[in-house]
Structure formats: structure tokens, C-alpha cells
Design a protein around this motif. Structure first.
Motif, short mmCIF file in Angstrom:
data_model
loop_
_atom_site.label_atom_id
_atom_site.label_comp_id
_atom_site.label_asym_id
_atom_site.label_seq_id
_atom_site.Cartn_x
_atom_site.Cartn_y
_atom_site.Cartn_z
N TYR A 164 -53.92 -67.43 -73.99
CA TYR A 164 -54.23 -68.68 -74.69
C TYR A 164 -55.50 -68.50 -75.51
N TYR A 165 -55.49 -69.06 -76.71
CA TYR A 165 -56.57 -68.85 -77.66
C TYR A 165 -57.03 -70.18 -78.24
N GLN A 166 -58.34 -70.27 -78.49
CA GLN A 166 -58.94 -71.41 -79.18
C GLN A 166 -59.83 -70.86 -80.28
N PHE A 167 -59.77 -71.49 -81.46
CA PHE A 167 -60.55 -71.02 -82.61
C PHE A 167 -61.41 -72.17 -83.13
N ILE A 176 -66.62 -77.28 -88.76
CA ILE A 176 -65.38 -77.93 -89.17
C ILE A 176 -64.79 -78.62 -87.95
N PRO A 177 -64.45 -79.91 -88.03
CA PRO A 177 -64.08 -80.65 -86.83
C PRO A 177 -62.68 -80.37 -86.30
N ASN A 178 -61.85 -79.63 -87.03
CA ASN A 178 -60.48 -79.40 -86.60
C ASN A 178 -60.41 -78.60 -85.30
N VAL A 179 -59.34 -78.85 -84.55
CA VAL A 179 -59.07 -78.12 -83.31
C VAL A 179 -57.93 -77.14 -83.57
N PHE A 180 -58.16 -75.85 -83.26
CA PHE A 180 -57.14 -74.83 -83.45
C PHE A 180 -56.87 -74.14 -82.11
N VAL A 181 -55.64 -74.19 -81.64
CA VAL A 181 -55.26 -73.49 -80.41
C VAL A 181 -53.95 -72.76 -80.64
N PHE A 182 -53.73 -71.71 -79.84
CA PHE A 182 -52.53 -70.89 -79.99
C PHE A 182 -52.20 -70.31 -78.62
#
Length: 269
Positions: A164-167, A176-182
Motif C-alpha cells: 500500500y502506498y500514499q503520495f 497540495i491538499p489532494n490525497v493520493f493512495v495506491f
């Protein structure tokens, strides 16, 4: 009672491209009583590691979260038995620092917080580090058919599911307020070239992008995945905009994450 309409961007985590749809929901926003908010981390870089404790505020109030300065905070490395009693930062009320904790991949960390006689607890296991090969850029179009520049993260996902990844992104020193997960459920063991879809206002040519990749455990992935869904990756998000899934027991909001981290700085092109 106030209501706000939020657009959810539900993205499928494919290896190279994502498929997205839009859904409009209504969220009831009451003037709820303040709740404890805990945000803490342990990483594989040198500490001290912060645990921020505050109280939530009603919707419509400023995002100035009142700090909690009377907490008793411990982090225990349950793998080697080392217990760290955190001290409060002198210049930052409500921030407690773990000075004796060392972040090691594979170790499990337990956060214990006591406030006004009530106990809160969270557990997180640090995954192994996965190397981020490079950050490149791609031109895409948003829902309004406006061209945008998106960062693309390139790395080899190791064999075996459950990675699991978070960027996070910082552009010219601005978060930058965006949430990025993969997650690798659909791309286990593949080479990943994953765009981080952004708003067209954020990335421009010749900007300086500082991108961080965190390898997180499943609970933290679930927290940020639900956070992204609730907020639609927009500026409404705070640590706890609509109570995403937390790994903290006892009724507090927020999260505690033990993760590996890597940063890459690159000029946008």
C-alpha cells in the motif's frame, strides 16, 4: 442542520491508468461536540517523530484546531519492547515528540494516549521500503476538458499482494491538499507507472515539485482512501473532514502511521 454536496471521485487502482466515475452525495453537518484528534507517525528516517493532539471544531468554524496540552503519550516498539515517553515540544503546543523511537521496517509500534483519564490506542506495522525509481509527467485532461500536468510515479511493486502506498506533493514550497493512495491488488508484482491526477491549477511547467512516497500498512491506506472519497480530493479536507476509517481506538479521530518514506525533488516539464 447544514448540508454540503460533495463530488466523489472513485478511482480504480490499475497498474498504468485509472478509471473514474462521479457521484454526488449529501452529507449532514451538525455542530457536533468537539472530539479528540490524534495525528502521529513513525518513519524510517531519523526522528524525533511528532504526535499532534488537538480538538475538532464545528463545520463553518476556522481550521484553527485547539491544541491539547495535558496528554500523556507513549510509543512502544512491540518488536523489541522499547518504550518512549513523549515530551511536548516547547514551541508547538499540542505536539508531542518521540525522541527515543527508531523506525525499523517490519517493527510494530503502539501509540498510547491518555487525556483527562480516558485512554486511546493505535497500532501500526512499518512495511518494507520500496524504491521510487523516478517521477515523470504526463499531459491529461480534467472533467472540464482542460489540460493539466500530472506527476507520474514509477516503481517496481514487489511480488506478493498487500503493498500500500500514499503520495504527497509540495509545489514551490506549498502543500497540495489532494490525497493520493495506491494498492497493488490489481497490479501485484508489476512495474507501476501511476499518474497522480491533479487539478490543472496545481502543476505548471518549471515548477519545483517535491514528491513523497510512503509505504503504509493496510489500516492507513484505508484511512486515506476513505478520506479521498469523502473529500473528492478537494480543499475541504483536514485531518478528519468526515470521520474516515481510523486505526485509533477509544473514540478519537485521526490516525497513527508507521511507514517508510522517500522524497524526490524534480522540475515540472
Amino acid at each position: 442542520m447544514r448540508k454540503i454536496h460533495i463530488v466523489l471521485i472513485l478511482a480504480a487502482t490499475a497498474a498504468v491508468t485509472g478509471v473514474a466515475c462521479k457521484k454526488v452525495i449529501s452529507v449532514d453537518l451538525n455542530n457536533a461536540a468537539p472530539q479528540l484528534v490524534i495525528e502521529g507517525e513513525v518513519t524510517n528516517v531519523r526522528g524525533p517523530f511528532p504526535v499532534r493532539i488537538s480538538k475538532s471544531v464545528p463545520f463553518g468554524a476556522s481550521n484553527d484546531y485547539p491544541p491539547v496540552t495535558n496528554a500523556d503519550v507513549y510509543i512502544t516498539d512491540s518488536t523489541n519492547g522499547i518504550v518512549d515517553h513523549l515530551s511536548q515540544a516547547n514551541s508547538d503546543p499540542g505536539v508531542y515528540l518521540a525522541r527515543g523511537t527508531v523506525g525499523v521496517a517490519g517493527h510494530t509500534y503502539v501509540l498510547s494516549v491518555t487525556v483527562d483519564g480516558k485512554q486511546y490506542r493505535a497500532v501500526s506495522t512499518m512495511p518494507k521500503a520500496i524504491f521510487l525509481d523516478s517521477v515523470t509527467f504526463a499531459l491529461n485532461f480534467d472533467f472540464n476538458n482542460k489540460q493539466e500536468i500530472d506527476a507520474v510515479v514509477n516503481f517496481q511493486d514487489p511480488p506478493g499482494p498487500g503493498n500500500y502506498y500514499q503520495f504527497t506533493e509540495m509545489v514551490n514550497g506549498r502543500n497540495i491538499p489532494n490525497v493520493f493512495v495506491f494498492e497493488d491488488r490489481l497490479s501485484d508484482g508489476r512495474y507501476i507507472e501511476q499518474p497522480l491526477f491533479n487539478d490543472s491549477a496545481y502543476l505548471q511547467k518549471n515548477d519545483t515539485l517535491l514528491l513523497t512516497m510512503n509505504c503504509v500498512d493496510k489500516n492507513i491506506y484505508n484511512y486515506f482512501f476513505t478520506l479521498a472519497n469523502v473529500t473528492g480530493n478537494n480543499n475541504f479536507q483536514t485531518a478528519t473532514p468526515a470521520n474516515p476509517n481510523t486505526n485509533i481506538t477509544g473514540g478519537a479521530l485521526g490516525y497513527f502511521s508507521a511507514h517508510t518514506t522517500q522524497k524526490v525533488e524534480v522540475a515540472v516539464y
